[in-house]
Write a protein that holds these residues in place. Structure first.
Motif, PDB file in Angstrom:
ATOM      1  N   ARG A 209       0.734   5.176   0.562  1.00 28.83           N
ATOM      2  CA  ARG A 209       0.362   6.911   1.135  1.00 28.83           C
ATOM      3  C   ARG A 209       0.501   8.046   0.290  1.00 28.83           C
ATOM      4  O   ARG A 209       1.738   7.871   0.503  1.00 28.83           O
ATOM      5  CB  ARG A 209       0.557   6.954   2.628  1.00 28.83           C
ATOM      6  CG  ARG A 209      -0.832   7.834   3.312  1.00 28.83           C
ATOM      7  CD  ARG A 209      -1.224   7.755   4.443  1.00 28.83           C
ATOM      8  NE  ARG A 209       0.204   7.340   5.362  1.00 28.83           N
ATOM      9  CZ  ARG A 209       0.387   7.772   6.955  1.00 28.83           C
ATOM     10  NH1 ARG A 209      -0.503   7.334   7.456  1.00 28.83           N
ATOM     11  NH2 ARG A 209       1.323   7.016   7.872  1.00 28.83           N
TER      12      ARG A 209
ATOM     13  N   SER B  90       0.848  -1.026  -0.186  1.00 30.29           N
ATOM     14  CA  SER B  90       0.068  -0.613   0.090  1.00 30.29           C
ATOM     15  C   SER B  90       0.661   1.007  -0.295  1.00 30.29           C
ATOM     16  O   SER B  90       2.385   1.304   0.584  1.00 30.29           O
ATOM     17  CB  SER B  90      -0.439  -0.048   0.915  1.00 30.29           C
ATOM     18  OG  SER B  90       0.302  -0.105   2.511  1.00 30.29           O
TER      19      SER B  90
ATOM     20  N   GLU C  11      -8.106   2.737  -5.019  1.00 36.77           N
ATOM     21  CA  GLU C  11      -7.525   3.167  -3.758  1.00 36.77           C
ATOM     22  C   GLU C  11      -9.029   2.870  -2.349  1.00 36.77           C
ATOM     23  O   GLU C  11     -10.392   1.900  -3.398  1.00 36.77           O
ATOM     24  CB  GLU C  11      -8.958   4.985  -3.778  1.00 36.77           C
ATOM     25  CG  GLU C  11      -8.742   6.127  -3.599  1.00 36.77           C
ATOM     26  CD  GLU C  11      -9.330   7.052  -3.340  1.00 36.77           C
ATOM     27  OE1 GLU C  11      -8.878   8.353  -3.593  1.00 36.77           O
ATOM     28  OE2 GLU C  11     -10.621   7.004  -3.506  1.00 36.77           O
ATOM     29  N   VAL C  12      -7.971   3.027  -1.939  1.00 33.65           N
ATOM     30  CA  VAL C  12      -8.682   1.846  -0.610  1.00 33.65           C
ATOM     31  C   VAL C  12      -9.081   2.971   1.153  1.00 33.65           C
ATOM     32  O   VAL C  12     -10.167   2.274   1.197  1.00 33.65           O
ATOM     33  CB  VAL C  12      -7.471   0.438  -0.275  1.00 33.65           C
ATOM     34  CG1 VAL C  12      -7.644  -0.135  -1.280  1.00 33.65           C
ATOM     35  CG2 VAL C  12      -6.328   1.111  -0.162  1.00 33.65           C
ATOM     36  N   PHE C  13      -8.610   3.567   0.572  1.00 33.64           N
ATOM     37  CA  PHE C  13      -8.876   5.081   2.088  1.00 33.64           C
ATOM     38  C   PHE C  13      -8.506   6.487   1.480  1.00 33.64           C
ATOM     39  O   PHE C  13      -7.603   6.501   0.538  1.00 33.64           O
ATOM     40  CB  PHE C  13      -7.702   4.376   3.083  1.00 33.64           C
ATOM     41  CG  PHE C  13      -7.863   5.596   3.827  1.00 33.64           C
ATOM     42  CD1 PHE C  13      -8.735   5.235   4.871  1.00 33.64           C
ATOM     43  CD2 PHE C  13      -6.978   6.348   4.293  1.00 33.64           C
ATOM     44  CE1 PHE C  13      -9.105   5.859   6.007  1.00 33.64           C
ATOM     45  CE2 PHE C  13      -7.133   7.289   5.208  1.00 33.64           C
ATOM     46  CZ  PHE C  13      -7.925   7.020   6.220  1.00 33.64           C
ATOM     47  N   SER C  14      -9.283   7.688   1.302  1.00 41.42           N
ATOM     48  CA  SER C  14      -9.082   8.357   1.329  1.00 41.42           C
ATOM     49  C   SER C  14      -9.732   9.345   2.663  1.00 41.42           C
ATOM     50  O   SER C  14     -10.740   8.925   3.004  1.00 41.42           O
ATOM     51  CB  SER C  14      -9.623   8.850  -0.094  1.00 41.42           C
ATOM     52  OG  SER C  14      -9.935  10.417   0.087  1.00 41.42           O
ATOM     53  N   LEU C  15      -8.276  10.273   2.775  1.00 39.67           N
ATOM     54  CA  LEU C  15      -9.451  10.970   4.275  1.00 39.67           C
ATOM     55  C   LEU C  15      -9.409  12.338   3.804  1.00 39.67           C
ATOM     56  O   LEU C  15      -8.446  13.398   3.274  1.00 39.67           O
ATOM     57  CB  LEU C  15      -8.946  10.525   5.582  1.00 39.67           C
ATOM     58  CG  LEU C  15      -8.606  11.640   6.472  1.00 39.67           C
ATOM     59  CD1 LEU C  15     -10.425  11.749   7.226  1.00 39.67           C
ATOM     60  CD2 LEU C  15      -8.035  11.943   7.762  1.00 39.67           C
TER      61      LEU C  15
ATOM     62  N   GLU D 131      -5.235  13.005   2.846  1.00 43.64           N
ATOM     63  CA  GLU D 131      -4.597  11.587   2.792  1.00 43.64           C
ATOM     64  C   GLU D 131      -5.006  10.214   1.558  1.00 43.64           C
ATOM     65  O   GLU D 131      -6.331  10.246   2.101  1.00 43.64           O
ATOM     66  CB  GLU D 131      -4.734  11.549   3.926  1.00 43.64           C
ATOM     67  CG  GLU D 131      -4.160   9.453   4.286  1.00 43.64           C
ATOM     68  CD  GLU D 131      -3.761   9.581   5.751  1.00 43.64           C
ATOM     69  OE1 GLU D 131      -3.747   8.551   6.292  1.00 43.64           O
ATOM     70  OE2 GLU D 131      -4.131  10.099   6.590  1.00 43.64           O
ATOM     71  N   ARG D 132      -4.010   9.625   0.993  1.00 38.90           N
ATOM     72  CA  ARG D 132      -5.241   9.016   0.102  1.00 38.90           C
ATOM     73  C   ARG D 132      -4.289   7.415  -0.342  1.00 38.90           C
ATOM     74  O   ARG D 132      -3.284   7.718  -0.631  1.00 38.90           O
ATOM     75  CB  ARG D 132      -4.940   9.338  -0.839  1.00 38.90           C
ATOM     76  CG  ARG D 132      -5.603   8.754  -2.249  1.00 38.90           C
ATOM     77  CD  ARG D 132      -6.209   9.680  -2.975  1.00 38.90           C
ATOM     78  NE  ARG D 132      -6.667   8.641  -4.712  1.00 38.90           N
ATOM     79  CZ  ARG D 132      -6.279   8.498  -5.438  1.00 38.90           C
ATOM     80  NH1 ARG D 132      -4.796   8.416  -6.231  1.00 38.90           N
ATOM     81  NH2 ARG D 132      -6.573   7.675  -6.078  1.00 38.90           N
ATOM     82  N   ILE D 133      -5.115   6.389  -0.009  1.00 39.63           N
ATOM     83  CA  ILE D 133      -4.058   4.979   0.456  1.00 39.63           C
ATOM     84  C   ILE D 133      -4.080   4.242  -1.256  1.00 39.63           C
ATOM     85  O   ILE D 133      -5.507   4.070  -1.312  1.00 39.63           O
ATOM     86  CB  ILE D 133      -4.003   4.005   1.198  1.00 39.63           C
ATOM     87  CG1 ILE D 133      -3.485   5.297   2.781  1.00 39.63           C
ATOM     88  CG2 ILE D 133      -3.475   3.441   0.985  1.00 39.63           C
ATOM     89  CD1 ILE D 133      -3.357   4.834   3.976  1.00 39.63           C
ATOM     90  N   THR D 134      -3.375   3.549  -1.414  1.00 36.69           N
ATOM     91  CA  THR D 134      -3.836   3.195  -2.966  1.00 36.69           C
ATOM     92  C   THR D 134      -3.019   1.973  -3.048  1.00 36.69           C
ATOM     93  O   THR D 134      -1.930   1.806  -2.185  1.00 36.69           O
ATOM     94  CB  THR D 134      -3.111   3.854  -4.280  1.00 36.69           C
ATOM     95  OG1 THR D 134      -1.862   4.215  -4.326  1.00 36.69           O
ATOM     96  CG2 THR D 134      -4.239   5.173  -4.315  1.00 36.69           C
TER      97      THR D 134
END
Length: 106
Positions: free
Chosen positions: A7, A5, A76-80, A26-29
Protein backbone atom coordinates in the motif's frame (compact mmCIF):
# COMPACT_ATOMS: atom_id res chain seq x y z
CA UNK A 1 8.90 -16.46 -4.47
CA UNK A 2 6.08 -15.32 -2.24
CA UNK A 3 3.17 -12.94 -2.84
CA UNK A 4 2.79 -9.56 -1.15
CA UNK A 5 0.53 -6.56 -1.31
CA UNK A 6 2.01 -3.08 -0.94
CA UNK A 7 0.00 0.00 0.00
CA UNK A 8 1.34 3.42 -1.01
CA UNK A 9 -0.13 6.86 -0.32
CA UNK A 10 -0.23 9.78 -2.78
CA UNK A 11 -1.32 13.42 -2.73
CA UNK A 12 -3.11 14.58 -5.87
CA UNK A 13 -3.25 18.05 -7.36
CA UNK A 14 -6.50 19.69 -6.29
CA UNK A 15 -9.56 19.10 -8.49
CA UNK A 16 -12.15 21.76 -9.30
CA UNK A 17 -14.98 19.89 -7.54
CA UNK A 18 -13.11 19.30 -4.25
CA UNK A 19 -14.76 20.30 -0.99
CA UNK A 20 -11.62 19.91 1.15
CA UNK A 21 -8.14 21.32 0.60
CA UNK A 22 -6.29 18.09 -0.28
CA UNK A 23 -6.99 14.94 -2.25
CA UNK A 24 -5.18 11.76 -1.20
CA UNK A 25 -5.05 8.31 -2.77
CA UNK A 26 -4.46 5.01 -1.01
CA UNK A 27 -3.34 2.47 -3.62
CA UNK A 28 -2.56 -1.25 -3.22
CA UNK A 29 -0.54 -3.30 -5.71
CA UNK A 30 0.46 -6.99 -5.78
CA UNK A 31 4.03 -8.31 -6.03
CA UNK A 32 5.96 -11.55 -6.16
CA UNK A 33 9.22 -11.21 -4.24
CA UNK A 34 11.74 -13.09 -2.13
CA UNK A 35 10.95 -10.98 0.96
CA UNK A 36 8.68 -8.28 2.33
CA UNK A 37 11.56 -5.82 2.03
CA UNK A 38 11.96 -6.60 -1.67
CA UNK A 39 8.19 -6.31 -2.25
CA UNK A 40 8.11 -2.89 -0.60
CA UNK A 41 11.07 -1.78 -2.72
CA UNK A 42 9.23 -2.94 -5.86
CA UNK A 43 6.07 -1.17 -4.72
CA UNK A 44 7.92 2.06 -3.98
CA UNK A 45 9.68 2.00 -7.34
CA UNK A 46 6.31 1.55 -9.07
CA UNK A 47 4.84 4.35 -6.91
CA UNK A 48 7.57 6.71 -8.12
CA UNK A 49 6.75 5.76 -11.73
CA UNK A 50 3.01 6.21 -11.08
CA UNK A 51 3.66 9.70 -9.69
CA UNK A 52 3.69 12.55 -12.17
CA UNK A 53 2.74 16.22 -12.30
CA UNK A 54 -0.77 15.35 -11.05
CA UNK A 55 0.16 13.25 -8.00
CA UNK A 56 3.04 12.89 -5.55
CA UNK A 57 4.11 9.74 -3.71
CA UNK A 58 4.24 10.68 -0.02
CA UNK A 59 6.85 8.05 0.85
CA UNK A 60 4.65 5.89 3.07
CA UNK A 61 4.52 2.22 2.12
CA UNK A 62 3.06 -0.72 4.00
CA UNK A 63 3.43 -4.35 2.96
CA UNK A 64 1.55 -7.53 3.71
CA UNK A 65 2.65 -11.14 3.16
CA UNK A 66 -0.29 -12.89 1.52
CA UNK A 67 -1.37 -16.43 2.45
CA UNK A 68 -2.00 -17.48 -1.15
CA UNK A 69 0.41 -17.29 -4.06
CA UNK A 70 -0.75 -14.78 -6.68
CA UNK A 71 0.95 -14.74 -10.08
CA UNK A 72 1.07 -10.95 -10.48
CA UNK A 73 3.50 -8.06 -10.39
CA UNK A 74 2.47 -4.44 -10.16
CA UNK A 75 -1.25 -5.10 -10.56
CA UNK A 76 -3.40 -2.48 -8.85
CA UNK A 77 -6.07 -4.22 -6.77
CA UNK A 78 -7.40 -1.30 -4.72
CA UNK A 79 -7.55 2.48 -4.92
CA UNK A 80 -9.38 4.96 -2.70
CA UNK A 81 -9.41 8.73 -3.10
CA UNK A 82 -10.17 10.74 0.04
CA UNK A 83 -10.47 14.48 0.52
CA UNK A 84 -9.10 16.06 3.68
CA UNK A 85 -8.12 19.42 5.12
CA UNK A 86 -5.18 17.77 6.91
CA UNK A 87 -1.66 18.64 5.74
CA UNK A 88 0.19 15.59 4.31
CA UNK A 89 2.26 14.80 7.43
CA UNK A 90 -0.74 15.05 9.76
CA UNK A 91 -2.89 13.06 7.31
CA UNK A 92 -0.37 10.18 7.34
CA UNK A 93 -0.12 10.27 11.15
CA UNK A 94 -3.90 10.33 11.53
CA UNK A 95 -4.74 7.48 9.16
CA UNK A 96 -1.62 5.34 8.72
CA UNK A 97 0.92 6.07 11.51
CA UNK A 98 -1.19 6.87 14.55
CA UNK A 99 0.98 4.68 16.79
CA UNK A 100 -1.77 2.15 17.49
CA UNK A 101 -1.02 -0.03 14.46
CA UNK A 102 0.24 -3.52 15.12
CA UNK A 103 3.05 -3.50 12.60
CA UNK A 104 6.80 -3.72 12.30
CA UNK A 105 9.23 -1.51 10.46
CA UNK A 106 11.29 -2.53 7.44
Amino acid sequence: MESFSVRCIFKWVSKADQVHKYLYEERITLWQAESLEQAIELGENEALEYSDESCEFLGLSQGYAMFELVQANGIEVFSLLRESNLEPELYLKSFFESGSERQGNV
